[in-house]
Design an enzyme around this catalytic site. Sequence first.
Site, PDB file in Angstrom:
ATOM      1  N   ILE A 163      17.978   7.412   0.114  1.00 35.34           N
ATOM      2  CA  ILE A 163      17.303   7.869   1.340  1.00 35.34           C
ATOM      3  C   ILE A 163      18.060   7.399   2.577  1.00 35.34           C
ATOM      4  CG2 ILE A 163      15.171   7.759   2.691  1.00 35.34           C
ATOM      5  CD1 ILE A 163      13.647   7.438   0.019  1.00 35.34           C
ATOM      6  N   ASP A 265       4.582   4.557   7.255  1.00 34.97           N
ATOM      7  CA  ASP A 265       4.081   5.500   6.242  1.00 34.97           C
ATOM      8  C   ASP A 265       3.514   4.770   5.024  1.00 34.97           C
ATOM      9  OD1 ASP A 265       3.824   8.202   5.193  1.00 34.97           O
ATOM     10  OD2 ASP A 265       5.501   7.774   3.857  1.00 34.97           O
ATOM     11  N   GLU A 270      -3.112   0.323   0.241  1.00 36.52           N
ATOM     12  CA  GLU A 270      -3.337   1.734   0.554  1.00 36.52           C
ATOM     13  C   GLU A 270      -4.575   2.220  -0.196  1.00 36.52           C
ATOM     14  OE1 GLU A 270       0.284   3.836  -0.337  1.00 36.52           O
ATOM     15  OE2 GLU A 270       1.426   2.667   1.112  1.00 36.52           O
ATOM     16  N   HIS A 293       1.368   7.670   3.508  1.00 35.48           N
ATOM     17  CA  HIS A 293       2.361   7.639   2.417  1.00 35.48           C
ATOM     18  C   HIS A 293       2.769   9.062   1.993  1.00 35.48           C
ATOM     19  CE1 HIS A 293       3.887   4.918  -1.044  1.00 35.48           C
ATOM     20  NE2 HIS A 293       4.718   5.924  -0.855  1.00 35.48           N
ATOM     21  N   ILE A 294       3.212   9.827   2.992  1.00 38.23           N
ATOM     22  CA  ILE A 294       3.540  11.236   2.721  1.00 38.23           C
ATOM     23  C   ILE A 294       5.027  11.518   2.879  1.00 38.23           C
ATOM     24  CG2 ILE A 294       1.314  12.338   3.223  1.00 38.23           C
ATOM     25  CD1 ILE A 294       2.569  12.718   6.147  1.00 38.23           C
ATOM     26  N   GLY A 295       5.831  10.450   3.019  1.00 33.44           N
ATOM     27  CA  GLY A 295       7.269  10.657   3.247  1.00 33.44           C
ATOM     28  C   GLY A 295       7.877  11.627   2.248  1.00 33.44           C
TER      29      GLY A 295
HETATM   30  P1  NAI Z   1      17.708   3.405  -3.575  1.00 32.93           P
HETATM   31  O1  NAI Z   1      17.582   2.499  -4.730  1.00 32.93           O
HETATM   32  O2  NAI Z   1      18.573   4.606  -3.694  1.00 32.93           O
HETATM   33  O3  NAI Z   1      18.227   2.565  -2.290  1.00 32.93           O
HETATM   34  C1  NAI Z   1      17.763   1.292  -1.965  1.00 32.93           C
HETATM   35  C2  NAI Z   1      18.909   0.551  -1.289  1.00 32.93           C
HETATM   36  O4  NAI Z   1      18.421  -0.694  -0.815  1.00 32.93           O
HETATM   37  C3  NAI Z   1      20.070   0.245  -2.235  1.00 32.93           C
HETATM   38  O5  NAI Z   1      21.278   0.680  -1.658  1.00 32.93           O
HETATM   39  C4  NAI Z   1      20.011  -1.270  -2.393  1.00 32.93           C
HETATM   40  O6  NAI Z   1      21.278  -1.847  -2.601  1.00 32.93           O
HETATM   41  C5  NAI Z   1      19.403  -1.679  -1.054  1.00 32.93           C
HETATM   42  N1  NAI Z   1      18.795  -3.005  -1.078  1.00 32.93           N
HETATM   43  C6  NAI Z   1      18.099  -3.601  -2.081  1.00 32.93           C
HETATM   44  N2  NAI Z   1      17.690  -4.819  -1.698  1.00 32.93           N
HETATM   45  C7  NAI Z   1      18.129  -5.001  -0.433  1.00 32.93           C
HETATM   46  C8  NAI Z   1      18.026  -6.064   0.490  1.00 32.93           C
HETATM   47  N3  NAI Z   1      17.367  -7.194   0.183  1.00 32.93           N
HETATM   48  N4  NAI Z   1      18.608  -5.916   1.696  1.00 32.93           N
HETATM   49  C9  NAI Z   1      19.288  -4.765   2.005  1.00 32.93           C
HETATM   50  N5  NAI Z   1      19.421  -3.741   1.163  1.00 32.93           N
HETATM   51  C10 NAI Z   1      18.839  -3.844  -0.039  1.00 32.93           C
HETATM   52  O7  NAI Z   1      16.227   3.806  -3.174  1.00 32.93           O
HETATM   53  P2  NAI Z   1      15.755   5.094  -2.350  1.00 32.93           P
HETATM   54  O8  NAI Z   1      15.523   6.221  -3.274  1.00 32.93           O
HETATM   55  O9  NAI Z   1      16.665   5.284  -1.196  1.00 32.93           O
HETATM   56  O10 NAI Z   1      14.306   4.597  -1.865  1.00 32.93           O
HETATM   57  C11 NAI Z   1      14.183   3.597  -0.865  1.00 32.93           C
HETATM   58  C12 NAI Z   1      12.733   3.219  -0.684  1.00 32.93           C
HETATM   59  O11 NAI Z   1      11.962   4.353  -0.281  1.00 32.93           O
HETATM   60  C13 NAI Z   1      12.053   2.684  -1.948  1.00 32.93           C
HETATM   61  O12 NAI Z   1      11.294   1.559  -1.595  1.00 32.93           O
HETATM   62  C14 NAI Z   1      11.115   3.796  -2.352  1.00 32.93           C
HETATM   63  O13 NAI Z   1       9.971   3.284  -3.023  1.00 32.93           O
HETATM   64  C15 NAI Z   1      10.732   4.369  -1.002  1.00 32.93           C
HETATM   65  N6  NAI Z   1      10.219   5.744  -1.058  1.00 32.93           N
HETATM   66  C16 NAI Z   1       9.182   6.070  -0.235  1.00 32.93           C
HETATM   67  C17 NAI Z   1       8.653   7.346  -0.245  1.00 32.93           C
HETATM   68  C18 NAI Z   1       7.544   7.716   0.685  1.00 32.93           C
HETATM   69  O14 NAI Z   1       6.802   8.632   0.383  1.00 32.93           O
HETATM   70  N7  NAI Z   1       7.415   7.047   1.809  1.00 32.93           N
HETATM   71  C19 NAI Z   1       9.148   8.365  -1.173  1.00 32.93           C
HETATM   72  C20 NAI Z   1      10.312   7.958  -1.928  1.00 32.93           C
HETATM   73  C21 NAI Z   1      10.794   6.670  -1.881  1.00 32.93           C
END
Ligand code: NAI
Length: 413
Positions: A163, A265, A270, A293-295
């Site tokens: 993301i 979000d 929640e 939580h609709i991202g």
């Molecule tokens: P991803 O796993 O592709 O990326 C996460 C990144 O964070 C990785 O590059 C990782 O190295 C980095 N990271 C981990 N620990 C860290 C730290 N302590 N400091 C700095 N960087 C760190 O995950 P993705 O798919 O990009 O998702 C990111 C977040 O978005 C997740 O928490 C996921 O649950 C959330 N999400 C929220 C949604 C929503 O509806 N709001 C929908 C989909 C995902």
Amino acid sequence: MSSATSTVKSSGRKILLLENIHPVAHEALRKEGHEVTAISHSPDREELSRLLQTHEVVGLRSKTRLPAELLQKAPQLSLIGCFCIGTDQVDLATANSLGIPVFNAPYSNTRSVAEMVLAEVIMLARQLGDRNMAAHKGQWLKSAEGSREVRGKTLGIVGYGHIGSQVSVLAEAFGLRVIYYDVVKKLPLGNSQSVETLAELLRRSDFVSLHVPDTRATRGMLGAAEIKLMRPGAALINASRGTVVDIPALAEAIRSGHLSGAAVDVFPEEPASNSQAFKSELQGLPNVILTPHIGGSTLEAQESIGLEVAASFISYLRDGSSLGAVNFPPLSLPQQHAGAIRIANVHRNVPGVLGSINSIVSDLGANILGQALATDERIGFVVMDVEVQEAHELLRRVEDLPTSIRTSLLGQV
Ligand code: NAI
């Protein structure tokens, strides 16, 4: 551990899809020759237990739970798909020990989240949330006070994963400068630049957007001390996980005027459903956008989730490819050898299993054309292409090994 087997070919499986899974998944699976039963609701425990007696594959979303007791009473069940991101509704360890892989769709809504974040950057810069609410109440707030363009401003992205990196690309198209901080070295996209520390990112950014997972290291990652490091007038966006930001500290920073706004979000707590009330200390604060939580919640994401999990089902049932399963040893396999049958065996991970399987093959005068093995702490997963006259005898003998959990014939027979 008792042995359970499914001596069936890859097509013609009985697949149960619950909770209104997108029709693209039904179509993709039917095209492969599978028999799909689709149900729009989440069945209660009793109904689910009954349905699992006659289905080998089940697809569910977030409402249906598959605890250990249900899995143990469903010997037919050999494959599970969570048509969503989370998988905590399934007892993954039990599924693993029963030889059942669980797939999900972790990246189907990446773009949806990134688009919403970009919208929020602009909404915060222009106070669009508050102006909108005022206009709905009959107030005409025509003023440039506190409204800014985003062009030339700095967006700091924390977590440059799927993301975060999409946000980076979209943000640059709007003329934002992008810096990012990640614990893993990541290739900078476009003109974005990585920074060495979170503190540096916070000091330099006009907007900070969080895209980290929920881990011990990220819980409370943005607390009072970190928020203090942010530029006066900066804004914070959190569409990652509710545990990452200290909400009382954020609320205080908004009340004191240190931050100009926030878009949130995800929350530490929640509501479990739309019928429950939502409460947050951030409610009623100026230039604070709160969303439920609709991202990742778009029609496109739903469709993409349907396609992604159906594709995982198809490649597991056809080829034995378990890549992407959240609880299973990962195997990615080439196409089946012509003239061979493909056998998959899940077994207890103890020494000598491969030797026993290979002895059976040689006893039958058969020839192994390809063999792949992957293991985790508890189980081993072997898939092999064998030239054999007595396919069902081979299958029966492998299934009868005391170490076998699940044995099946895949691919073209
Ligand atoms: P991803 O796993 O592709 O990326 C996460 C990144 O964070 C990785 O590059 C990782 O190295 C980095 N990271 C981990 N620990 C860290 C730290 N302590 N400091 C700095 N960087 C760190 O995950 P993705 O798919 O990009 O998702 C990111 C977040 O978005 C997740 O928490 C996921 O649950 C959330 N999400 C929220 C949604 C929503 O509806 N709001 C929908 C989909 C995902």
